[in-house]
Motif scaffolding. Sequence first.
Motif, PDB file in Angstrom:
ATOM      1  N   HIS A  19      53.271  19.401  54.087  1.00  0.00           N
ATOM      2  CA  HIS A  19      51.851  19.499  53.693  1.00  0.00           C
ATOM      3  C   HIS A  19      51.751  18.940  52.278  1.00  0.00           C
ATOM      4  N   CYS A  20      51.248  17.704  52.161  1.00  0.00           N
ATOM      5  CA  CYS A  20      51.312  16.988  50.888  1.00  0.00           C
ATOM      6  C   CYS A  20      50.084  16.092  50.742  1.00  0.00           C
ATOM      7  N   HIS A  21      49.498  16.088  49.559  1.00  0.00           N
ATOM      8  CA  HIS A  21      48.317  15.263  49.281  1.00  0.00           C
ATOM      9  C   HIS A  21      48.636  14.222  48.218  1.00  0.00           C
ATOM     10  N   SER A  22      48.073  13.055  48.391  1.00  0.00           N
ATOM     11  CA  SER A  22      48.321  11.932  47.485  1.00  0.00           C
ATOM     12  C   SER A  22      46.999  11.376  46.968  1.00  0.00           C
ATOM     13  N   THR A  23      47.083  10.265  46.267  1.00  0.00           N
ATOM     14  CA  THR A  23      45.875   9.602  45.784  1.00  0.00           C
ATOM     15  C   THR A  23      45.029   9.025  46.920  1.00  0.00           C
ATOM     16  N   CYS A  24      45.527   9.093  48.154  1.00  0.00           N
ATOM     17  CA  CYS A  24      44.715   8.667  49.304  1.00  0.00           C
ATOM     18  C   CYS A  24      43.605   9.675  49.599  1.00  0.00           C
ATOM     19  N   LYS A  28      46.981  13.731  42.930  1.00  0.00           N
ATOM     20  CA  LYS A  28      47.070  12.991  41.679  1.00  0.00           C
ATOM     21  C   LYS A  28      48.209  11.972  41.656  1.00  0.00           C
ATOM     22  N   PHE A  29      49.148  12.089  42.603  1.00  0.00           N
ATOM     23  CA  PHE A  29      50.289  11.182  42.624  1.00  0.00           C
ATOM     24  C   PHE A  29      50.167  10.220  43.804  1.00  0.00           C
ATOM     25  N   THR A  30      50.620   8.990  43.603  1.00  0.00           N
ATOM     26  CA  THR A  30      50.610   8.012  44.687  1.00  0.00           C
ATOM     27  C   THR A  30      51.656   8.385  45.731  1.00  0.00           C
ATOM     28  N   PRO A  31      51.523   7.877  46.963  1.00  0.00           N
ATOM     29  CA  PRO A  31      52.570   8.126  47.960  1.00  0.00           C
ATOM     30  C   PRO A  31      53.941   7.664  47.495  1.00  0.00           C
ATOM     31  N   GLU A  32      53.995   6.561  46.776  1.00  0.00           N
ATOM     32  CA  GLU A  32      55.267   6.038  46.293  1.00  0.00           C
ATOM     33  C   GLU A  32      55.897   6.974  45.260  1.00  0.00           C
ATOM     34  N   HIS A  33      55.082   7.488  44.355  1.00  0.00           N
ATOM     35  CA  HIS A  33      55.608   8.389  43.330  1.00  0.00           C
ATOM     36  C   HIS A  33      56.061   9.716  43.948  1.00  0.00           C
ATOM     37  N   LEU A  34      55.319  10.203  44.930  1.00  0.00           N
ATOM     38  CA  LEU A  34      55.723  11.426  45.624  1.00  0.00           C
ATOM     39  C   LEU A  34      57.079  11.245  46.292  1.00  0.00           C
ATOM     40  N   SER A  49      49.727  14.440  54.416  1.00  0.00           N
ATOM     41  CA  SER A  49      48.616  15.047  55.166  1.00  0.00           C
ATOM     42  C   SER A  49      47.338  15.012  54.334  1.00  0.00           C
ATOM     43  N   ASP A  50      46.891  13.810  53.994  1.00  0.00           N
ATOM     44  CA  ASP A  50      45.681  13.702  53.195  1.00  0.00           C
ATOM     45  C   ASP A  50      44.466  14.145  54.001  1.00  0.00           C
ATOM     46  N   HIS A  51      43.406  14.489  53.274  1.00  0.00           N
ATOM     47  CA  HIS A  51      42.249  15.135  53.880  1.00  0.00           C
ATOM     48  C   HIS A  51      41.450  14.190  54.769  1.00  0.00           C
ATOM     49  N   ASN A  52      41.286  14.615  56.025  1.00  0.00           N
ATOM     50  CA  ASN A  52      40.311  14.010  56.945  1.00  0.00           C
ATOM     51  C   ASN A  52      40.521  12.527  57.171  1.00  0.00           C
ATOM     52  N   THR A  53      41.784  12.092  57.099  1.00  0.00           N
ATOM     53  CA  THR A  53      42.102  10.692  57.355  1.00  0.00           C
ATOM     54  C   THR A  53      43.559  10.571  57.771  1.00  0.00           C
ATOM     55  N   VAL A  54      43.837   9.702  58.727  1.00  0.00           N
ATOM     56  CA  VAL A  54      45.196   9.469  59.215  1.00  0.00           C
ATOM     57  C   VAL A  54      45.677   8.137  58.652  1.00  0.00           C
ATOM     58  N   GLU A 199      49.963  17.538  36.342  1.00  0.00           N
ATOM     59  CA  GLU A 199      50.776  16.331  36.453  1.00  0.00           C
ATOM     60  C   GLU A 199      52.154  16.496  35.813  1.00  0.00           C
ATOM     61  N   ASP A 200      52.342  17.544  35.030  1.00  0.00           N
ATOM     62  CA  ASP A 200      53.654  17.846  34.465  1.00  0.00           C
ATOM     63  C   ASP A 200      54.452  18.625  35.497  1.00  0.00           C
ATOM     64  N   ILE A 201      55.372  17.961  36.186  1.00  0.00           N
ATOM     65  CA  ILE A 201      56.114  18.623  37.255  1.00  0.00           C
ATOM     66  C   ILE A 201      57.151  19.603  36.713  1.00  0.00           C
TER      67      ILE A 201
END
Length: 324
Positions: A19-24, A28-34, A49-54, A199-201
């Motif tokens: 369960h992970c959200h990206s800049t899509c 706040k983090f791009t898929p690449e950075h994640l 698993s970004d919101h309401n979009t595959v 953003e500070d992990i």
Amino acid sequence: MARNYILPKEGNFYKANLHCHSTCSDGKFTPEHLKEIYKERGYSIIAYSDHNTVIPHNDLRDEEFLPITAAEYNFDDELCPERPTWGTMKTYHINFYSKDPDRTDFIEIDRKYSVENIQKIINDANEAGFLVQYNHPRWSYQTVNDFIDLEGLFAFEVLNYGCETEMHNGWAEYEYDCYCRNGKRATAVATDDNHSFAEDIHGPYNDCFGGWTMIKAPALAYDAVMGALERKECYATNGPTIEEFYIDSYEDKDVLHIKCSPVMSLLVLTDSRLVSLKRDLSDTVTDHVVEFPKGYKFYRIECMQKDGKKALSRAVFADELDRS
């Protein structure tokens, strides 16, 4: 006697954030950075698993990393007069995992908030090739009546680290037990649901790396991992590891065998308050063998370290055990 491997004897364990959200969407983090920061911490799998979009991220796949094509859809009780604000609005948040890594479309849905509508969506999604997961009941302001009768879920989120970080309500073991006591079958998963708002992990508000699912699969390949998830060959954790879990089933009894990393207590729960607990004063417990007479509906295990971190298995129902 028949031996039932709840976690397969063969295969490899893969650490996953399901369960992970990206800049899509609102991360706040791009898929690449994640991918980069999760791989650094031993993860092999992220379900984006970004919101309401595959949105597939197959370009990120390599020999050590597997992106799962997924989405989280919300179904909000916006019209309920007793809960007129967003802060008190009840909502279903449901994750959908595509068995096809290239998929970009979703099923046709009605956004109505009702048990009946959510059940129809689960049915339609399963038929269309998605695995379906129920998310964070406490954050969603839901009661048992909102999920207790849902059929066809492959997973139930027992830990959502984002919710735990935000407002200390990410755990849902009680809700999961209620679901299982009603005869429903779903595996237990732990996730981050990270939006990376901090953003500070390395800071105190970081919502990454706090809950994960260990999946035992034959290989780090899309079909192999999705098959393992569908068979519920995984467990939820925020610290301990479950190394072995199998059940020797006889005509009149079940003998559970568990091995784990060092913990303070190892608990076998059933569909009653009759349990089996092996416990010490420090993290020295690494195994447990316990016998139950035939008659219990299900078993599940919890391994807890002295610092409170836990690993949880799925509920294993007695009627799925081979006794031949």
